[in-house]
Design an enzyme around this catalytic site. Structure first.
Site, PDB file in Angstrom:
ATOM      1  N   ALA A  69     -95.192   5.378 -71.603  1.00  0.00           N
ATOM      2  CA  ALA A  69     -96.407   6.078 -71.207  1.00  0.00           C
ATOM      3  C   ALA A  69     -96.775   5.646 -69.790  1.00  0.00           C
ATOM      4  O   ALA A  69     -96.330   4.599 -69.304  1.00  0.00           O
ATOM      5  CB  ALA A  69     -97.537   5.767 -72.180  1.00  0.00           C
ATOM      6  N   GLU A 116     -90.914   6.201 -78.765  1.00  0.00           N
ATOM      7  CA  GLU A 116     -91.705   6.835 -79.816  1.00  0.00           C
ATOM      8  C   GLU A 116     -91.511   8.348 -79.828  1.00  0.00           C
ATOM      9  O   GLU A 116     -91.404   8.960 -80.898  1.00  0.00           O
ATOM     10  CB  GLU A 116     -93.185   6.477 -79.632  1.00  0.00           C
ATOM     11  CG  GLU A 116     -93.461   5.009 -79.952  1.00  0.00           C
ATOM     12  CD  GLU A 116     -94.833   4.543 -79.502  1.00  0.00           C
ATOM     13  OE1 GLU A 116     -95.531   3.924 -80.311  1.00  0.00           O
ATOM     14  OE2 GLU A 116     -95.199   4.800 -78.332  1.00  0.00           O
TER      15      GLU A 116
END
Length: 262
Positions: A69, A116
């Protein structure tokens, strides 16, 4: 539709194609921010709604599928920013609602949110250069997009604890050995193998493919007895389709089936 953080294209032969989504923030090693995840969700929904698309592939660059992220965006957040805006849940979970198969084609780094995102896909095909990890612990946080939940289901508790608590990376060989990825191929062959896998899915009955995906996912969400009953009802329902009749007739007559997606 024109996107700024992803590139979309169609691939394959026949009536149904593969929708390819390429993450495209090269300077940031495809770090995942709100804008990219919004665009990814829009592209996924569009491909899912298109009857001419049978399968979806998500990939990045040779250097990175996604290096995590976007920390530069998160560094200034506080509790109000994250909890108040439902950060991550708001636009990261779109992929879970996609009914068609989604394949992750991973080369280079798939770390943090990138790992993820790959795990949210239905299966991962990895280049021999791929490296997976959940290094959030080194930033004073923990995985927030399912890393502590999907990783143990894929590789087991001990291996997941090792990765989450130390932040170490797992190479492609270890990822295949532990069950995180379905197969490992040379980097030069990654996209041809991933698109070939998608094409093989495109040639099948879309109804049975979506039901198979739904049934496998159900295995992780309830008891064995409930899962078996769910599977059985889907199995029964497929006998109402034209494609079931075609598939079995083709088998008995030793010919290739021609599925009509009904």
């Amino acid at each position: 539709m024109i996107f700024e953080n992803i590139i979309t294209s169609l691939h394959g032969e026949g009536e149904r194609k593969t929708g390819l989504i390429t993450l495209n923030r090269p300077k940031q090693l495809n770090a995942l921010n709100d804008a990219l995840m919004d665009e990814l969700g829009s592209a996924l929904r569009a491909f899912d709604a298109d009857a001419g698309i049978g399968c979806i592939v998500i990939t990045g660059s040779e250097k990175a599928f996604a290096a995590g992220a976007d920390i530069s965006a998160m560094a200034k957040f506080n509790l109000t920013d994250t909890y108040g805006s439902d950060f991550i849940t708001r636009n990261w979970e779109t992929i879970r609602s996609i009914r068609k198969p989604v394949i992750a084609a991973v080369a280079g780094f798939a770390l943090g949110g990138g790992c993820e995102l790959a795990m949210m896909c239905d299966f991962i095909i990895a280049a021999d250069t791929a490296k997976f990890g959940q290094p959030e612990i080194k930033l004073g946080i923990i995985p927030g997009a399912g890393g502590t939940q999907r990783l143990p289901r894929a590789v087991g508790k001990a291996k997941a604890m090792d990765m989450v608590l130390t932040g170490r990376m797992m190479d492609a060989t270890e990822a295949e050995r532990t069950g995180l990825v379905s197969r490992v191929v040379p980097l030069a062959e990654l996209m041809s193998v991933a698109l070939a896998a998608a094409q093989s899915i495109n040639e099948l009955s879309g109804m049975s493919v979506m039901m198979a995906k739904e049934s496998v996912n159900r295995a992780f969400e309830g008891t064995l007895a409930d899962g078996v009953m769910f599977e059985r009802r889907l199995f029964h329902s497929l006998f109402a389709t034209v494609d079931q009749k075609e598939g079995m007739d083709a088998f008995l007559n030793k010919r290739k089936p021609v599925f009509v997606q009904r």
